[in-house]
Write a protein that holds these residues in place. Structure first.
Motif, short mmCIF file in Angstrom:
data_model
loop_
_atom_site.label_atom_id
_atom_site.label_comp_id
_atom_site.label_asym_id
_atom_site.label_seq_id
_atom_site.Cartn_x
_atom_site.Cartn_y
_atom_site.Cartn_z
N LEU A 36 0.77 -1.57 -0.35
CA LEU A 36 0.14 0.08 0.01
C LEU A 36 0.83 1.33 -0.15
CD1 LEU A 36 -2.37 1.80 -0.20
CD2 LEU A 36 -2.68 1.03 2.71
N LEU A 40 0.25 4.40 -2.60
CA LEU A 40 0.43 5.75 -2.53
C LEU A 40 1.55 6.67 -3.17
CD1 LEU A 40 -0.48 5.29 1.48
CD2 LEU A 40 -2.39 5.51 -0.99
N ARG A 53 -6.52 5.85 -10.48
CA ARG A 53 -7.81 5.48 -9.75
C ARG A 53 -8.03 4.34 -9.80
NH1 ARG A 53 -11.96 2.94 -11.93
NH2 ARG A 53 -10.85 2.54 -13.80
N ALA A 56 -6.12 2.69 -5.99
CA ALA A 56 -7.35 3.39 -5.37
C ALA A 56 -8.21 2.33 -5.21
CB ALA A 56 -7.82 4.82 -5.49
N ASP A 57 -8.66 2.28 -6.54
CA ASP A 57 -9.92 1.35 -6.69
C ASP A 57 -9.71 -0.28 -5.76
OD1 ASP A 57 -11.98 3.27 -7.83
OD2 ASP A 57 -11.97 1.72 -9.62
N HIS A 60 -8.51 0.24 -1.71
CA HIS A 60 -9.07 1.43 -0.55
C HIS A 60 -10.00 0.68 0.54
CE1 HIS A 60 -12.58 1.08 -3.14
NE2 HIS A 60 -13.23 0.94 -1.47
N ASN A 61 -10.19 -0.42 0.54
CA ASN A 61 -10.50 -0.77 1.11
C ASN A 61 -9.23 -1.89 2.34
OD1 ASN A 61 -12.93 -0.56 0.59
ND2 ASN A 61 -13.10 -2.46 -0.81
#
Length: 104
Positions: A36, A40, A53, A56-57, A60-61
């Motif tokens: 992660l 980032l 995008r 992040a998709d 993100h969880n």
């Protein structure tokens, strides 16, 4: 690194095989957090909104799953499932390989 073109099935198979050869250990929360971190940095440094995008998709969880005590394998499977749908699975697996090489 990531193309808009769908990866060939053999690319995904090769990425998975490289990961198995270089890291037969099960995934851990620490490994997911290292990956992660790389994601980032990639998002911050890209000039391609679509790349940001998709990354992040896919990820993100992960923080909430880790915080809620999900098993690391379940979190990783969720990331890979989204990455597969977005056709960035080889890249995510490559990030995993890179994270293990640096942390060892």
């Amino acid at each position: 690194m990531m193309d808009a073109v769908a990866p060939k099935p053999e690319s995904v198979a090769l990425a998975r095989r490289l990961l198995e050869l270089s890291d037969p250990q099960p995934i851990t929360n620490d490994t997911i957090l290292i990956i992660l971190h790389y994601v980032l940095v990639e998002i911050r440094g890209t000039d391609k909104p679509e790349k940001a995008r998709m990354l992040a998709d896919a990820f993100h969880n992960a923080p909430s799953m880790i915080a809620n005590g999900c098993e690391p394998q379940k979190t990783w499977e969720s990331i890979l499932s989204t990455a597969r749908r977005l056709q960035i699975e080889p890249y995510v697996l490559w990030l995993h390989v890179q994270s293990r090489q640096i942390s060892n």
